[in-house]
Write a protein that holds these residues in place. Structure first.
Motif, PDB file in Angstrom:
ATOM      1  N   TRP A   4      -7.770  -5.096   4.585  1.00 39.24           N
ATOM      2  CA  TRP A   4      -8.722  -4.054   4.163  1.00 39.24           C
ATOM      3  C   TRP A   4     -10.166  -4.542   4.093  1.00 39.24           C
ATOM      4  CZ3 TRP A   4      -6.734   0.292   5.169  1.00 39.24           C
ATOM      5  CH2 TRP A   4      -5.392   0.573   4.883  1.00 39.24           C
ATOM      6  N   PRO A  23       0.837  -1.208   0.000  1.00 41.28           N
ATOM      7  CA  PRO A  23       0.000   0.000   0.000  1.00 41.28           C
ATOM      8  C   PRO A  23       0.866   1.249   0.000  1.00 41.28           C
ATOM      9  CG  PRO A  23      -0.686  -1.531   1.700  1.00 41.28           C
ATOM     10  CD  PRO A  23       0.590  -2.050   1.159  1.00 41.28           C
ATOM     11  N   LEU A  68      -0.504   4.214   0.727  1.00 41.15           N
ATOM     12  CA  LEU A  68      -1.203   5.195   1.567  1.00 41.15           C
ATOM     13  C   LEU A  68      -0.281   5.661   2.686  1.00 41.15           C
ATOM     14  CD1 LEU A  68      -3.994   6.491   2.260  1.00 41.15           C
ATOM     15  CD2 LEU A  68      -4.331   4.592   3.802  1.00 41.15           C
ATOM     16  N   TYR A 100      -5.886  -2.524  -5.580  1.00 37.77           N
ATOM     17  CA  TYR A 100      -6.729  -3.107  -4.539  1.00 37.77           C
ATOM     18  C   TYR A 100      -7.783  -2.138  -4.040  1.00 37.77           C
ATOM     19  CZ  TYR A 100      -7.808  -6.794  -1.295  1.00 37.77           C
ATOM     20  OH  TYR A 100      -8.441  -7.815  -0.641  1.00 37.77           O
ATOM     21  N   PHE A 101      -7.509  -0.818  -4.179  1.00 30.27           N
ATOM     22  CA  PHE A 101      -8.538   0.151  -3.780  1.00 30.27           C
ATOM     23  C   PHE A 101      -9.774  -0.028  -4.653  1.00 30.27           C
ATOM     24  CE2 PHE A 101     -10.520   4.353  -4.409  1.00 30.27           C
ATOM     25  CZ  PHE A 101     -10.927   4.591  -3.112  1.00 30.27           C
ATOM     26  N   LEU A 104      -4.266   1.244  -1.349  1.00 32.17           N
ATOM     27  CA  LEU A 104      -4.458   0.019  -0.569  1.00 32.17           C
ATOM     28  C   LEU A 104      -3.620  -1.129  -1.121  1.00 32.17           C
ATOM     29  CD1 LEU A 104      -8.304  -0.012   0.128  1.00 32.17           C
ATOM     30  CD2 LEU A 104      -6.531   1.356   1.162  1.00 32.17           C
ATOM     31  N   TRP A 162      -2.025  -7.004   3.581  1.00 33.74           N
ATOM     32  CA  TRP A 162      -3.018  -5.941   3.346  1.00 33.74           C
ATOM     33  C   TRP A 162      -4.206  -6.446   2.524  1.00 33.74           C
ATOM     34  CZ3 TRP A 162       1.951  -6.112   1.617  1.00 33.74           C
ATOM     35  CH2 TRP A 162       2.138  -6.355   0.259  1.00 33.74           C
ATOM     36  N   ALA A 173     -11.474  -3.305  -3.739  1.00 29.69           N
ATOM     37  CA  ALA A 173     -12.186  -3.244  -2.460  1.00 29.69           C
ATOM     38  C   ALA A 173     -13.443  -2.405  -2.588  1.00 29.69           C
ATOM     39  CB  ALA A 173     -11.278  -2.665  -1.376  1.00 29.69           C
TER      40      ALA A 173
END
Lengths: 505, 342
Positions: free
Chosen positions: B310, B105, B107, B128-129, B119, B306, B132
């Motif tokens: 998440w 990630p 972030l 992955y953001f 993410l 991660w 998700a």
């Protein structure tokens, strides 16, 4: 009362019958049981298809198959149940036996723990309503209630099993860990016990000193590799239980009860020396053979010492005897922890309900199963605790606002009697309903936990059955949960009658 | 079975106290507490709805939760777009890409920066953001459809059973028992397996079909006590049709129970759907849901934690906020349970 219970049993039996038919139908239409064979390239494909058709009775319509299954179940009346065969022709009854054993072990343990902890915490939060402790517990209850089971289970596998196994190789605490644990425990305990600022400070200080001393001792002696509880521990905890139970349920002023429970502790400690060699070899027969002896002796002590309060003295003595028995077992088991570590250097493995081909004796495999059951139990317990705590709290608050509680207080009863006898007893009635209702659902919920922890339990039976569109294992699962639901409802009805004299008709 | 003097579980305690002879079908029992709840009631009078709204707005936990939930909903639906509407996030949840820096990630909280993949990325480089958010969209949608659907079914069945009594009631209540006797997860898994070929909406409808039972019992209990009240008797006397009595006179009185229960149903629907998807009987590929993400990536815990953290956190936060909102609504509709310091 008997008539009422019989009518309830009859009604739930009919509902169970209808439910079984619905479930059977739904499973049969959930897919094609021959799908994997149709796509296979095996030479004897036709033969395999014919074989499975024969095993599952696929050439007959579903209601006829259901009839056959039901006929097998009906044989249970003569104690020769026939739960049918699965798609490979294996008898489901034998599959269910092993599966139900491990699942019920898990679910019963989790339920008992959740009830005990949930009710105690619920009452504590109700008594300390709107305190910091209450808010923290309320938040935690919401948190556990919203926790995805499977996610929490995978997390526990990582932190509870893998990291613990790394740690147990050199089980020492760092200074920061000792200080942190001590401070957290001190803050929690003074919040629960409450009282004036001085009393709170005293509680916190005592906890702090005790935890730091204990953890330093454990760390320095590597106690977690070679734990030893010993007779002193059994005696001390037994004394604590005896005094605590007496103070809570009869009042410490009731000397008769106090002497009875203390006498039980003395007898228990003395017998501890006698039974140790007996228990060394182990075996459930020995343990359950000693249990009635302990109960009889303690009941006799309570009966003869009890005097004017014979009934509470007997009941409390027997409870203390059970606690003493558990302490003795814990003591014996703890002596075998080191040898378990020798056989199984990483004591909590992440898969399975017991180590396959385990070589140890009775106590080693007892500890092995114990270590395997800890993590799934924590997962199941956390989620049930959340709802039990909330229900106990609200039910207790509801009762404590009733007029008869005010009456009890105004006639000068002590706060202990008001809470335990007038409040708690009445608050238990709605909790009984919830618990009885929850139990069968918990077996269903164990499906997820079992999958994450790789248990070969009823959850696996259910999932493979459903995956292969094979009704017999799914129905076996349903039979267990349905029977459990009926039994728990029966227990709840009996509990109502015991708790509330008005419904003993 | 139980005596009316014995305390019932607190869900049954919401609204309706038979002693208050309400002429208008307002939520009874509450009007007694108006003075206590609002000290300046003499200066300005509020309608029932306004009172509930005021109490809800003052509930700190519920308001915080509402804000958090709204942020999640808005971000989930605007970021990667929904249906024909494009979103502001430039990456696609289904496209593989180069894995940057092991997919960690990017972030950063301080100094705050999102970076390229806030993410992280999965093993094929999908953002992955975006993934998700797609999972959140589907899980939220299922949860709301289940919440609304099960509330409708439960209300109608409970209302009809409670109002008509007799054989209709026995029939409907036996039907409820029938659904209850099969453990929820088992029934949902079997039906979910059947429904999964009809896509996400099919799954949602099926989950609504298995989760209405609790509300039906609650509503029936409420209706049983309401139908004996004077305003129902007078409505029957002037020849009002049963449909009108149920929908105009009785159900508005049970609205508190229904709304609270609907909220809590949404929270449990999120957990049920994600559990089913985790077991493989819920959302099927190529659709993603938060539960399916966890199921897909649970093996990656040691290498790419991660991917596992998440979606779980999102489920937890959504369920938690919805539960807190439900709690706030319960307090707002039923002030008798609320902060009675004595």
């Amino acid at each position: 009362m008997a008539k009422f219970i019989l009518r309830r049993l009859g009604a739930s039996f009919l509902v169970l019958l209808g439910g079984s038919m619905l479930l059977f139908f739904l499973v049969t239409i959930s897919g094609d049981p021959l799908a994997d064979l149709r796509e296979s390239n095996a030479d004897n494909k036709e033969h395999l298809i014919r074989q499975r058709t024969e095993f599952m009775g696929l050439d007959t319509p579903w209601f006829q198959r259901y009839g056959v299954w039901l006929g097998g179940i009906a044989k249970c009346v003569t104690l020769s149940c026939d739960l049918g065969t699965n798609m490979n022709g294996t008898d489901v009854g034998s599959l269910l036996g092993n599966a139900a054993q491990s699942t019920l072990r898990l679910v019963v343990l989790a339920t008992v723990l959740a009830i005990v902890i949930g009710v105690i915490v619920g009452i504590a939060t109700a008594i300390r309503q709107y305190s910091g402790f209450d808010y923290v517990v309320t938040f935690l209850a919401f948190l556990f209630f919203s926790l995805p089971v499977f996610w929490a289970a995978v997390l526990l596998k990582e932190y509870g099993a893998i990291r613990f196994n790394d740690w147990i190789r050199e089980p020492t605490f760092t200074l920061a860990q000792i200080a942190g644990t001590a401070i957290v425990l001190a803050v929690i305990l003074q919040g629960v016990l409450g009282g004036s600022a001085k009393r709170r400070a005293l509680t916190a200080g005592a906890t702090l000193v005790f935890v730091v001393a204990a953890m330093s001792y454990f760390s320095a002696t590597e106690w977690f590799r070679r734990p030893m509880l010993g007779i002193a521990f059994v005696l001390l905890v037994g004394l604590g239980a005896a005094v605590g139970a007496t103070a809570l349920f009869s009042g410490i002023r009731n000397r008769r009860v106090l002497y009875a429970t203390l006498g039980t502790v003395a007898a228990g400690t003395a017998s501890h020396l006698i039974v140790l060699p007996l228990l060394e070899k182990g075996g459930w027969g020995t343990i359950f053979g000693l249990l009635p002896v302990a109960l009889l002796v303690s009941a006799a002590i309570g009966w003869f010492v009890g005097g004017y309060s014979r009934k509470p003295a007997t009941v409390l003595s027997m409870s203390v005897a059970v606690i003493m028995g558990m302490l003795t077992i814990a003591d014996v088991a703890s002596r075998h922890w080191a040898s378990l570590l020798g056989l199984k250097p990483r004591p909590i493995s992440t898969i399975g309900s017991q180590t396959p081909n385990f070589a140890g004796g009775f106590w080693e495999s007892f500890l092995d199963k114990g270590a395997q059951i800890i993590l799934p139990t924590i997962v199941l317990t956390l989620i049930s605790i959340a709802s039990y705590t909330r229900y106990t709290r609200s039910s207790m608050l509801e009762v404590m606002n009733q007029d008869y509680i005010r009456t009890a207080r105004s006639k000068g009863l002590s706060e202990r009697v008001v809470i335990v006898k007038h409040g708690f007893r009445n608050a238990l009635i709605p909790i009984t309903t919830i618990v009885a209702f929850d139990f069968a659902g918990l077996i269903g919920g164990a499906v997820i936990t079992e999958q994450v922890f790789g248990w070969k339990g009823m959850g696996e039976l259910f999932r493979t059955g459903l995956d292969h569109v094979d009704p017999a294992p799914v129905m076996a699962f349903f039979l267990v949960t349905g029977t459990a639901a009926i039994l728990m409802n029966l227990v709840a009805d009996l509990a109502y009658a015991a708790l509330d004299p008005r419904i003993r008709r | 079975m139980t005596d009316p003097n014995t305390p019932a579980p607190h869900e049954n305690l919401q609204t309706s106290s038979p002693g208050v002879g309400g002429v208008e079908p307002v939520v009874s029992g509450i009007d007694l507490d108006v003075e206590k709840a609002v000290p300046d009631a003499s200066q300005k009078s509020y309608s029932q709805g306004q009172l509930v709204l005021r109490r809800f707005l003052r509930h700190k936990g519920a308001m915080t939760s509402l804000v958090v939930l709204l942020i999640i909903v808005v971000v989930a639906y605007t970021s990667i777009g929904f249906g024909p509407f494009p979103g502001w996030w430039d990456k696609d949840f289904s496209k593989a890409a180069n894995v940057v820096n092991g997919g960690r990630p990017t972030l950063q909280l301080w100094p705050f920066s999102l970076g390229e993949h806030p993410l992280g990325q999965d093993d094929t480089g999908k953002d992955y953001f975006a993934l998700a958010m797609r999972g959140t969209q589907i899980s939220l949608m299922i949860a709301f459809v289940v919440g609304i659907g099960s509330t409708l079914i439960g209300t109608v069945i409970g209302g009809v059973a409670g109002y008509f009594r007799g054989w209709v009631e026995s029939l409907l209540m036996r039907l409820t028992d029938l659904v209850i006797v099969i453990p929820l997860l088992v029934l949902a898994a079997v039906l979910g397996k059947i429904a999964s070929k009809w896509g996400v909406i099919g799954l949602a409808v099926v989950l609504a079909i298995v989760t209405w039972t609790g509300l039906a019992r609650l509503v029936r209990g409420e209706v049983l006590s309401l139908r004996e009240r004077e305003f129902v008797a007078s409505a029957t006397a002037i020849g009002t049709s049963p449909t009108r009595i149920i929908f105009k006179h009785i159900l508005p009185n049970t609205i508190g129970v229904i709304i609270v229960s609907a909220t809590l149903a949404i929270a449990s629907a999120i957990l049920l759907e994600t559990s089913l998807s985790f077991l493989g009987y819920g959302v099927q590929a190529p659709d993603v849901s938060l539960g399916k993400l966890i199921s897909d990536y649970q093996g990656a815990f040691s290498t790419r934690p991660w991917l596992f953290w998440w979606p779980g956190m999102l489920i937890l936060v959504i369920a938690l906020t919805v539960n807190f909102i439900g709690d706030g609504l319960r307090d707002a509709f039923d002030p008798r349970q609320n902060r009675s310091k004595d």
